[in-house]
Design a protein around this motif. Structure first.
Motif, PDB file in Angstrom:
ATOM      1  N   ARG A 243      28.247 -34.566   8.564  1.00  0.00           N
ATOM      2  CA  ARG A 243      28.546 -34.847   9.964  1.00  0.00           C
ATOM      3  C   ARG A 243      28.585 -33.566  10.799  1.00  0.00           C
ATOM      4  N   VAL A 244      27.648 -32.642  10.513  1.00  0.00           N
ATOM      5  CA  VAL A 244      27.577 -31.400  11.279  1.00  0.00           C
ATOM      6  C   VAL A 244      27.081 -31.716  12.686  1.00  0.00           C
ATOM      7  N   ASP A 245      27.774 -31.229  13.690  1.00  0.00           N
ATOM      8  CA  ASP A 245      27.433 -31.497  15.086  1.00  0.00           C
ATOM      9  C   ASP A 245      26.436 -30.444  15.563  1.00  0.00           C
ATOM     10  N   LEU A 246      25.149 -30.800  15.587  1.00  0.00           N
ATOM     11  CA  LEU A 246      24.123 -29.865  16.027  1.00  0.00           C
ATOM     12  C   LEU A 246      24.040 -29.764  17.543  1.00  0.00           C
ATOM     13  N   ARG A 247      24.882 -30.528  18.260  1.00  0.00           N
ATOM     14  CA  ARG A 247      25.001 -30.315  19.701  1.00  0.00           C
ATOM     15  C   ARG A 247      25.849 -29.084  20.002  1.00  0.00           C
ATOM     16  N   ASN A 248      26.609 -28.638  19.031  1.00  0.00           N
ATOM     17  CA  ASN A 248      27.422 -27.434  19.183  1.00  0.00           C
ATOM     18  C   ASN A 248      26.515 -26.213  19.020  1.00  0.00           C
ATOM     19  N   PRO A 249      26.435 -25.336  20.029  1.00  0.00           N
ATOM     20  CA  PRO A 249      25.533 -24.174  19.923  1.00  0.00           C
ATOM     21  C   PRO A 249      25.848 -23.260  18.746  1.00  0.00           C
ATOM     22  N   LEU A 250      27.109 -23.261  18.265  1.00  0.00           N
ATOM     23  CA  LEU A 250      27.427 -22.447  17.090  1.00  0.00           C
ATOM     24  C   LEU A 250      26.639 -22.909  15.870  1.00  0.00           C
ATOM     25  N   ASN A 251      26.351 -24.195  15.788  1.00  0.00           N
ATOM     26  CA  ASN A 251      25.559 -24.734  14.685  1.00  0.00           C
ATOM     27  C   ASN A 251      24.069 -24.734  15.000  1.00  0.00           C
ATOM     28  N   LEU A 252      23.737 -25.089  16.245  1.00  0.00           N
ATOM     29  CA  LEU A 252      22.327 -25.274  16.602  1.00  0.00           C
ATOM     30  C   LEU A 252      21.538 -23.975  16.622  1.00  0.00           C
ATOM     31  N   VAL A 253      22.083 -22.923  17.228  1.00  0.00           N
ATOM     32  CA  VAL A 253      21.310 -21.689  17.427  1.00  0.00           C
ATOM     33  C   VAL A 253      20.909 -21.036  16.100  1.00  0.00           C
ATOM     34  N   PRO A 254      21.846 -20.758  15.183  1.00  0.00           N
ATOM     35  CA  PRO A 254      21.411 -20.125  13.927  1.00  0.00           C
ATOM     36  C   PRO A 254      20.521 -21.037  13.088  1.00  0.00           C
ATOM     37  N   ALA A 255      20.784 -22.350  13.094  1.00  0.00           N
ATOM     38  CA  ALA A 255      19.949 -23.264  12.316  1.00  0.00           C
ATOM     39  C   ALA A 255      18.528 -23.293  12.861  1.00  0.00           C
ATOM     40  N   ALA A 256      18.392 -23.344  14.189  1.00  0.00           N
ATOM     41  CA  ALA A 256      17.068 -23.370  14.798  1.00  0.00           C
ATOM     42  C   ALA A 256      16.316 -22.067  14.543  1.00  0.00           C
ATOM     43  N   ALA A 257      17.000 -20.934  14.718  1.00  0.00           N
ATOM     44  CA  ALA A 257      16.340 -19.645  14.510  1.00  0.00           C
ATOM     45  C   ALA A 257      15.902 -19.481  13.057  1.00  0.00           C
ATOM     46  N   GLY A 258      16.774 -19.809  12.119  1.00  0.00           N
ATOM     47  CA  GLY A 258      16.417 -19.662  10.718  1.00  0.00           C
ATOM     48  C   GLY A 258      15.290 -20.575  10.293  1.00  0.00           C
ATOM     49  N   THR A 259      15.260 -21.796  10.840  1.00  0.00           N
ATOM     50  CA  THR A 259      14.198 -22.733  10.478  1.00  0.00           C
ATOM     51  C   THR A 259      12.837 -22.236  10.946  1.00  0.00           C
ATOM     52  N   ILE A 260      12.738 -21.799  12.182  1.00  0.00           N
ATOM     53  CA  ILE A 260      11.453 -21.323  12.709  1.00  0.00           C
ATOM     54  C   ILE A 260      11.011 -20.044  12.015  1.00  0.00           C
ATOM     55  N   ILE A 261      11.938 -19.150  11.725  1.00  0.00           N
ATOM     56  CA  ILE A 261      11.578 -17.923  11.011  1.00  0.00           C
ATOM     57  C   ILE A 261      11.046 -18.246   9.629  1.00  0.00           C
ATOM     58  N   GLY A 262      11.709 -19.185   8.936  1.00  0.00           N
ATOM     59  CA  GLY A 262      11.259 -19.544   7.600  1.00  0.00           C
ATOM     60  C   GLY A 262       9.934 -20.262   7.591  1.00  0.00           C
ATOM     61  N   VAL A 263       9.750 -21.213   8.513  1.00  0.00           N
ATOM     62  CA  VAL A 263       8.510 -21.989   8.543  1.00  0.00           C
ATOM     63  C   VAL A 263       7.358 -21.175   9.118  1.00  0.00           C
ATOM     64  N   GLY A 264       7.644 -20.380  10.138  1.00  0.00           N
ATOM     65  CA  GLY A 264       6.578 -19.649  10.817  1.00  0.00           C
ATOM     66  C   GLY A 264       6.132 -18.378  10.138  1.00  0.00           C
ATOM     67  N   GLY A 265       6.808 -17.976   9.101  1.00  0.00           N
ATOM     68  CA  GLY A 265       6.404 -16.773   8.388  1.00  0.00           C
ATOM     69  C   GLY A 265       6.657 -15.487   9.150  1.00  0.00           C
ATOM     70  N   VAL A 266       7.734 -15.450   9.935  1.00  0.00           N
ATOM     71  CA  VAL A 266       8.080 -14.224  10.671  1.00  0.00           C
ATOM     72  C   VAL A 266       8.437 -13.124   9.683  1.00  0.00           C
TER      73      VAL A 266
END
Length: 388
Positions: free
Chosen positions: A48-71
Protein backbone atom coordinates in the motif's frame (compact mmCIF):
# COMPACT_ATOMS: atom_id res chain seq x y z
CA UNK A 1 25.45 -25.04 -17.01
CA UNK A 2 27.52 -21.90 -16.68
CA UNK A 3 29.77 -23.62 -14.13
CA UNK A 4 30.77 -26.30 -16.68
CA UNK A 5 33.18 -24.78 -19.25
CA UNK A 6 32.24 -27.26 -21.96
CA UNK A 7 28.52 -26.64 -21.62
CA UNK A 8 29.09 -22.89 -21.33
CA UNK A 9 30.86 -22.93 -24.71
CA UNK A 10 27.98 -24.80 -26.34
CA UNK A 11 25.37 -22.38 -25.03
CA UNK A 12 27.37 -19.22 -25.71
CA UNK A 13 25.90 -17.18 -28.61
CA UNK A 14 29.34 -15.65 -29.35
CA UNK A 15 30.99 -19.00 -29.94
CA UNK A 16 31.00 -20.51 -33.44
CA UNK A 17 30.06 -23.86 -31.90
CA UNK A 18 27.31 -22.38 -29.70
CA UNK A 19 23.90 -24.01 -30.08
CA UNK A 20 21.95 -21.06 -28.58
CA UNK A 21 21.14 -18.33 -31.17
CA UNK A 22 21.68 -14.81 -29.95
CA UNK A 23 18.09 -13.77 -30.70
CA UNK A 24 16.67 -16.63 -28.63
CA UNK A 25 18.95 -15.84 -25.71
CA UNK A 26 17.96 -12.18 -25.89
CA UNK A 27 14.27 -13.06 -25.88
CA UNK A 28 14.70 -15.34 -22.90
CA UNK A 29 16.45 -12.65 -20.86
CA UNK A 30 13.79 -10.02 -21.62
CA UNK A 31 11.11 -11.99 -19.78
CA UNK A 32 13.00 -12.58 -16.49
CA UNK A 33 14.11 -8.95 -16.25
CA UNK A 34 10.57 -7.80 -16.94
CA UNK A 35 9.25 -10.20 -14.31
CA UNK A 36 11.72 -8.86 -11.76
CA UNK A 37 10.51 -5.32 -12.38
CA UNK A 38 6.82 -6.25 -12.18
CA UNK A 39 7.31 -8.28 -9.01
CA UNK A 40 9.02 -5.29 -7.44
CA UNK A 41 6.03 -3.11 -8.35
CA UNK A 42 3.73 -5.77 -6.87
CA UNK A 43 5.59 -5.50 -3.56
CA UNK A 44 4.84 -1.77 -3.48
CA UNK A 45 1.19 -2.40 -4.35
CA UNK A 46 0.81 -5.02 -1.63
CA UNK A 47 2.54 -2.73 0.84
CA UNK A 48 0.00 0.00 0.00
CA UNK A 49 2.83 2.41 -0.87
CA UNK A 50 1.36 5.81 -1.75
CA UNK A 51 3.04 6.84 -5.01
CA UNK A 52 1.14 10.14 -4.89
CA UNK A 53 3.58 11.12 -2.15
CA UNK A 54 6.60 12.81 -3.83
CA UNK A 55 8.92 11.16 -1.28
CA UNK A 56 8.01 7.82 -2.87
CA UNK A 57 7.32 8.91 -6.44
CA UNK A 58 10.47 10.91 -7.25
CA UNK A 59 13.17 8.35 -6.34
CA UNK A 60 11.12 5.46 -7.76
CA UNK A 61 10.57 7.27 -11.06
CA UNK A 62 14.20 8.36 -11.36
CA UNK A 63 15.57 4.91 -10.57
CA UNK A 64 13.20 3.19 -12.98
CA UNK A 65 14.11 5.39 -15.96
CA UNK A 66 17.83 5.18 -15.19
CA UNK A 67 17.65 1.40 -15.01
CA UNK A 68 15.50 0.92 -18.10
CA UNK A 69 17.12 3.64 -20.20
CA UNK A 70 20.67 2.52 -19.64
CA UNK A 71 21.90 5.83 -18.20
CA UNK A 72 25.62 5.73 -17.42
CA UNK A 73 27.73 7.78 -15.03
CA UNK A 74 31.48 7.86 -15.85
CA UNK A 75 33.78 8.45 -12.89
CA UNK A 76 37.09 7.59 -14.57
CA UNK A 77 38.18 5.97 -17.82
CA UNK A 78 38.13 2.61 -16.10
CA UNK A 79 35.15 2.99 -13.75
CA UNK A 80 31.53 3.72 -14.56
CA UNK A 81 28.07 2.96 -13.18
CA UNK A 82 24.96 2.48 -15.23
CA UNK A 83 21.72 0.64 -15.78
CA UNK A 84 20.19 -1.31 -12.92
CA UNK A 85 23.14 -0.70 -10.57
CA UNK A 86 22.95 3.07 -10.90
CA UNK A 87 19.15 3.04 -10.75
CA UNK A 88 19.20 1.05 -7.51
CA UNK A 89 21.67 3.47 -5.91
CA UNK A 90 19.55 6.47 -6.95
CA UNK A 91 16.37 4.94 -5.48
CA UNK A 92 17.95 4.03 -2.15
CA UNK A 93 20.01 7.17 -1.56
CA UNK A 94 17.47 9.55 -3.08
CA UNK A 95 14.58 8.16 -1.04
CA UNK A 96 16.36 8.38 2.32
CA UNK A 97 17.81 11.81 1.52
CA UNK A 98 14.39 13.19 0.60
CA UNK A 99 12.77 11.61 3.64
CA UNK A 100 15.38 13.16 5.92
CA UNK A 101 14.80 16.72 4.67
CA UNK A 102 11.04 16.47 3.99
CA UNK A 103 8.33 18.12 6.12
CA UNK A 104 6.91 15.89 8.84
CA UNK A 105 3.46 15.49 7.27
CA UNK A 106 5.00 13.97 4.12
CA UNK A 107 6.96 11.40 6.11
CA UNK A 108 3.91 9.56 7.45
CA UNK A 109 2.06 6.73 5.74
CA UNK A 110 3.23 3.71 3.82
CA UNK A 111 6.90 4.10 2.93
CA UNK A 112 8.70 3.02 -0.23
CA UNK A 113 10.67 0.47 1.81
CA UNK A 114 7.67 -0.76 3.80
CA UNK A 115 7.78 -4.22 2.21
CA UNK A 116 4.99 -6.63 1.44
CA UNK A 117 1.62 -6.96 3.11
CA UNK A 118 -0.15 -9.88 4.67
CA UNK A 119 -1.92 -10.51 1.36
CA UNK A 120 1.30 -12.09 0.07
CA UNK A 121 0.60 -15.04 2.35
CA UNK A 122 -2.17 -16.78 0.45
CA UNK A 123 -2.93 -19.50 2.97
CA UNK A 124 -2.29 -20.17 6.60
CA UNK A 125 -3.13 -23.22 8.71
CA UNK A 126 -5.52 -22.84 11.59
CA UNK A 127 -6.01 -25.10 14.57
CA UNK A 128 -8.36 -27.45 12.72
CA UNK A 129 -5.79 -28.43 10.13
CA UNK A 130 -7.69 -26.68 7.33
CA UNK A 131 -6.19 -23.91 5.24
CA UNK A 132 -7.69 -20.46 5.57
CA UNK A 133 -7.29 -17.76 2.96
CA UNK A 134 -5.35 -14.64 3.87
CA UNK A 135 -8.54 -12.60 3.41
CA UNK A 136 -10.43 -14.75 5.93
CA UNK A 137 -7.56 -14.45 8.40
CA UNK A 138 -7.55 -10.67 8.02
CA UNK A 139 -11.32 -10.52 8.57
CA UNK A 140 -10.94 -12.28 11.91
CA UNK A 141 -8.01 -10.04 12.82
CA UNK A 142 -9.91 -6.89 11.91
CA UNK A 143 -13.03 -7.87 13.85
CA UNK A 144 -11.29 -9.23 16.92
CA UNK A 145 -8.73 -6.43 17.11
CA UNK A 146 -5.65 -8.66 17.06
CA UNK A 147 -2.66 -8.96 14.78
CA UNK A 148 -3.19 -11.18 11.69
CA UNK A 149 0.18 -12.71 12.52
CA UNK A 150 0.06 -13.92 16.14
CA UNK A 151 3.01 -12.87 18.22
CA UNK A 152 3.87 -9.88 16.03
CA UNK A 153 3.19 -6.39 17.28
CA UNK A 154 4.99 -3.17 16.50
CA UNK A 155 4.58 0.20 18.17
CA UNK A 156 4.68 3.34 16.05
CA UNK A 157 4.96 5.51 19.15
CA UNK A 158 7.51 4.27 21.71
CA UNK A 159 6.12 4.01 25.18
CA UNK A 160 2.61 3.07 24.07
CA UNK A 161 3.23 -0.64 23.81
CA UNK A 162 2.35 -3.53 26.13
CA UNK A 163 1.37 -2.83 29.72
CA UNK A 164 1.56 -5.20 32.70
CA UNK A 165 -0.77 -8.16 32.20
CA UNK A 166 -2.00 -7.87 35.80
CA UNK A 167 -3.97 -4.70 35.06
CA UNK A 168 -7.73 -5.03 34.45
CA UNK A 169 -8.66 -4.54 30.78
CA UNK A 170 -10.03 -1.01 31.19
CA UNK A 171 -7.03 0.08 33.26
CA UNK A 172 -4.73 -1.42 30.64
CA UNK A 173 -6.15 0.67 27.78
CA UNK A 174 -6.14 3.77 29.97
CA UNK A 175 -2.47 3.15 30.79
CA UNK A 176 -1.64 2.90 27.09
CA UNK A 177 -3.48 6.17 26.38
CA UNK A 178 -1.61 7.91 29.19
CA UNK A 179 1.68 6.61 27.82
CA UNK A 180 0.79 8.06 24.42
CA UNK A 181 -0.07 11.38 26.02
CA UNK A 182 3.34 11.52 27.67
CA UNK A 183 5.26 10.60 24.53
CA UNK A 184 3.54 12.73 21.87
CA UNK A 185 4.16 16.47 21.39
CA UNK A 186 1.15 18.51 22.60
CA UNK A 187 0.38 19.91 19.14
CA UNK A 188 0.50 16.51 17.41
CA UNK A 189 -2.89 15.76 15.85
CA UNK A 190 -3.01 12.29 17.39
CA UNK A 191 -2.16 13.79 20.78
CA UNK A 192 -5.07 16.24 20.45
CA UNK A 193 -7.55 13.41 19.92
CA UNK A 194 -5.86 11.18 22.51
CA UNK A 195 -6.24 13.76 25.28
CA UNK A 196 -9.96 14.14 24.67
CA UNK A 197 -10.55 10.42 24.27
CA UNK A 198 -8.58 9.68 27.42
CA UNK A 199 -10.87 12.01 29.38
CA UNK A 200 -13.99 10.38 27.96
CA UNK A 201 -12.71 6.84 28.61
CA UNK A 202 -11.94 7.75 32.21
CA UNK A 203 -15.49 9.08 32.52
CA UNK A 204 -16.85 5.84 31.06
CA UNK A 205 -14.80 3.82 33.54
CA UNK A 206 -16.17 5.85 36.46
CA UNK A 207 -19.77 5.47 35.21
CA UNK A 208 -19.37 1.71 34.96
CA UNK A 209 -17.83 1.60 38.43
CA UNK A 210 -20.71 3.44 40.08
CA UNK A 211 -23.37 1.26 38.44
CA UNK A 212 -24.72 3.53 35.70
CA UNK A 213 -24.81 0.55 33.32
CA UNK A 214 -27.25 -2.33 34.02
CA UNK A 215 -24.80 -4.85 32.52
CA UNK A 216 -21.32 -3.63 33.56
CA UNK A 217 -19.45 -6.53 31.97
CA UNK A 218 -21.01 -5.91 28.57
CA UNK A 219 -20.36 -2.18 28.80
CA UNK A 220 -16.74 -2.66 29.88
CA UNK A 221 -16.08 -5.22 27.15
CA UNK A 222 -17.51 -2.90 24.50
CA UNK A 223 -15.57 0.08 25.87
CA UNK A 224 -12.29 -1.85 26.01
CA UNK A 225 -12.63 -3.35 22.54
CA UNK A 226 -13.62 0.05 21.20
CA UNK A 227 -10.53 1.70 22.70
CA UNK A 228 -8.27 -1.12 21.53
CA UNK A 229 -9.26 -0.41 17.92
CA UNK A 230 -7.88 3.12 18.24
CA UNK A 231 -4.72 2.01 20.03
CA UNK A 232 -4.06 -0.73 17.47
CA UNK A 233 -4.40 1.83 14.66
CA UNK A 234 -1.91 4.35 16.05
CA UNK A 235 0.57 1.62 17.01
CA UNK A 236 0.44 -0.24 13.67
CA UNK A 237 2.99 0.04 10.89
CA UNK A 238 0.12 0.34 8.40
CA UNK A 239 -3.02 1.80 9.91
CA UNK A 240 -6.55 1.27 8.57
CA UNK A 241 -7.59 3.69 5.84
CA UNK A 242 -9.91 5.57 8.20
CA UNK A 243 -6.98 6.58 10.43
CA UNK A 244 -4.41 7.36 7.74
CA UNK A 245 -5.50 10.98 7.09
CA UNK A 246 -5.02 11.89 10.76
CA UNK A 247 -1.68 10.06 10.95
CA UNK A 248 -0.42 11.64 7.73
CA UNK A 249 -1.49 15.21 8.53
CA UNK A 250 -1.08 15.22 12.29
CA UNK A 251 1.68 17.87 12.12
CA UNK A 252 0.39 19.92 9.18
CA UNK A 253 0.68 23.63 10.10
CA UNK A 254 -2.47 24.58 8.19
CA UNK A 255 -4.80 22.21 10.06
CA UNK A 256 -6.34 23.32 13.34
CA UNK A 257 -6.56 21.15 16.49
CA UNK A 258 -10.35 21.00 16.21
CA UNK A 259 -10.01 19.37 12.77
CA UNK A 260 -7.58 16.76 14.14
CA UNK A 261 -9.99 15.93 16.94
CA UNK A 262 -13.00 15.60 14.62
CA UNK A 263 -11.02 13.45 12.20
CA UNK A 264 -10.17 11.12 15.08
CA UNK A 265 -13.80 10.93 16.19
CA UNK A 266 -14.89 10.26 12.61
CA UNK A 267 -12.46 7.34 12.24
CA UNK A 268 -13.22 5.92 15.66
CA UNK A 269 -17.00 6.04 15.42
CA UNK A 270 -17.48 5.57 11.69
CA UNK A 271 -15.36 2.41 11.48
CA UNK A 272 -14.04 1.25 14.84
CA UNK A 273 -17.33 1.32 16.74
CA UNK A 274 -19.06 -1.06 14.31
CA UNK A 275 -16.12 -3.48 14.40
CA UNK A 276 -15.95 -3.26 18.21
CA UNK A 277 -19.64 -4.18 18.52
CA UNK A 278 -19.12 -7.34 16.42
CA UNK A 279 -15.98 -8.21 18.38
CA UNK A 280 -17.87 -7.80 21.66
CA UNK A 281 -20.72 -10.00 20.44
CA UNK A 282 -18.23 -12.71 19.58
CA UNK A 283 -16.50 -12.43 22.92
CA UNK A 284 -19.74 -12.56 24.92
CA UNK A 285 -21.56 -14.94 22.56
CA UNK A 286 -24.55 -12.65 22.16
CA UNK A 287 -26.50 -10.90 19.42
CA UNK A 288 -26.05 -7.16 18.69
CA UNK A 289 -29.56 -6.54 20.02
CA UNK A 290 -28.32 -7.51 23.49
CA UNK A 291 -25.78 -4.66 23.31
CA UNK A 292 -28.10 -1.96 22.02
CA UNK A 293 -28.76 -0.38 25.43
CA UNK A 294 -25.04 -0.35 26.26
CA UNK A 295 -24.30 0.99 22.77
CA UNK A 296 -26.66 3.90 23.39
CA UNK A 297 -25.12 4.66 26.80
CA UNK A 298 -21.60 4.55 25.37
CA UNK A 299 -22.90 6.81 22.61
CA UNK A 300 -24.08 9.29 25.22
CA UNK A 301 -20.53 9.37 26.54
CA UNK A 302 -19.31 10.05 23.00
CA UNK A 303 -21.64 13.03 22.83
CA UNK A 304 -19.73 14.38 25.82
CA UNK A 305 -16.56 13.87 23.79
CA UNK A 306 -17.83 16.10 21.00
CA UNK A 307 -19.05 18.74 23.43
CA UNK A 308 -15.69 18.67 25.21
CA UNK A 309 -13.91 19.19 21.90
CA UNK A 310 -16.07 22.11 20.88
CA UNK A 311 -15.63 23.80 24.25
CA UNK A 312 -11.87 23.39 24.44
CA UNK A 313 -10.75 23.57 20.80
CA UNK A 314 -13.22 25.83 19.03
CA UNK A 315 -11.59 29.19 18.19
CA UNK A 316 -13.13 32.18 19.90
CA UNK A 317 -15.64 34.49 18.20
CA UNK A 318 -12.88 36.91 17.32
CA UNK A 319 -11.07 34.23 15.33
CA UNK A 320 -13.93 32.21 13.84
CA UNK A 321 -15.91 34.15 11.27
CA UNK A 322 -19.05 33.04 9.46
CA UNK A 323 -17.11 32.73 6.20
CA UNK A 324 -14.29 30.79 7.84
CA UNK A 325 -13.88 27.38 6.07
CA UNK A 326 -13.66 25.75 9.51
CA UNK A 327 -17.28 26.74 10.14
CA UNK A 328 -18.42 24.79 7.10
CA UNK A 329 -16.25 21.78 7.93
CA UNK A 330 -17.71 21.54 11.43
CA UNK A 331 -21.24 21.79 10.11
CA UNK A 332 -20.67 19.06 7.51
CA UNK A 333 -20.19 16.26 10.05
CA UNK A 334 -22.72 14.94 12.57
CA UNK A 335 -22.00 12.69 15.54
CA UNK A 336 -25.59 11.46 15.66
CA UNK A 337 -25.54 10.37 12.03
CA UNK A 338 -22.17 8.70 12.55
CA UNK A 339 -23.54 6.73 15.54
CA UNK A 340 -26.58 5.61 13.58
CA UNK A 341 -24.37 4.53 10.69
CA UNK A 342 -22.07 2.63 13.03
CA UNK A 343 -24.97 0.66 14.52
CA UNK A 344 -26.31 -0.22 11.07
CA UNK A 345 -22.83 -1.27 9.93
CA UNK A 346 -22.37 -3.44 13.04
CA UNK A 347 -25.63 -5.28 12.41
CA UNK A 348 -24.70 -5.85 8.77
CA UNK A 349 -21.22 -7.11 9.69
CA UNK A 350 -22.76 -9.50 12.20
CA UNK A 351 -25.20 -10.84 9.61
CA UNK A 352 -22.25 -11.45 7.24
CA UNK A 353 -20.11 -13.26 9.82
CA UNK A 354 -20.54 -16.60 8.02
CA UNK A 355 -19.50 -15.05 4.68
CA UNK A 356 -16.02 -13.74 5.51
CA UNK A 357 -15.24 -12.56 1.97
CA UNK A 358 -18.37 -10.42 1.85
CA UNK A 359 -17.78 -9.21 5.40
CA UNK A 360 -14.25 -8.11 4.58
CA UNK A 361 -15.36 -6.46 1.35
CA UNK A 362 -17.95 -4.46 3.25
CA UNK A 363 -15.52 -3.58 6.05
CA UNK A 364 -12.92 -2.38 3.54
CA UNK A 365 -15.53 -0.22 1.81
CA UNK A 366 -16.59 1.20 5.17
CA UNK A 367 -12.96 1.82 6.09
CA UNK A 368 -12.23 3.61 2.81
CA UNK A 369 -15.41 5.72 2.98
CA UNK A 370 -14.71 6.86 6.52
CA UNK A 371 -11.13 7.64 5.49
CA UNK A 372 -12.39 9.84 2.66
CA UNK A 373 -14.56 11.80 5.10
CA UNK A 374 -11.58 12.16 7.42
CA UNK A 375 -9.45 13.53 4.60
CA UNK A 376 -12.12 16.15 3.87
CA UNK A 377 -12.26 17.13 7.55
CA UNK A 378 -8.50 17.71 7.43
CA UNK A 379 -8.63 20.19 4.55
CA UNK A 380 -6.07 22.89 5.45
CA UNK A 381 -7.81 26.13 6.41
CA UNK A 382 -4.69 28.23 6.89
CA UNK A 383 -2.05 28.42 9.62
CA UNK A 384 -3.46 27.75 13.07
CA UNK A 385 -4.27 31.08 14.74
CA UNK A 386 -2.77 31.85 18.11
CA UNK A 387 -5.22 33.09 20.70
CA UNK A 388 -4.10 35.87 23.00
Amino acid sequence: MGLNPNLAILTSPTCSRGIQPGGVLGGITVIPYGMIGLLGAQIWINGRVDLRNPLNLVPAAAGTIIGVGGVELHFTDSFELGGIALGTIVVITGYHALRYFAPAHLGAGAALDAGASAYDDRTAPDGSGRLRTARTRLVDAAVDGVSPEPGKRTAKFPGSGPVPATLPPMEAVLARMRALDERLPPQDGVAVFNRVYLTVTETLDRRIGRGDFPAPRRAETLGVRFAERYLAAVEADRAPACWRPLLQYRRHPGIRPLQHALAGINAHIGHDLAVAVVSTCRALDCEPAALEADFDRVGDTLVALEEHIREDLMPGPDLLEIADPLTHLIGSWSLERARAGAWAAARLLWSLRRSPDLAEEFRESLDAGVGLVGRCLLTPTGRTPVRA
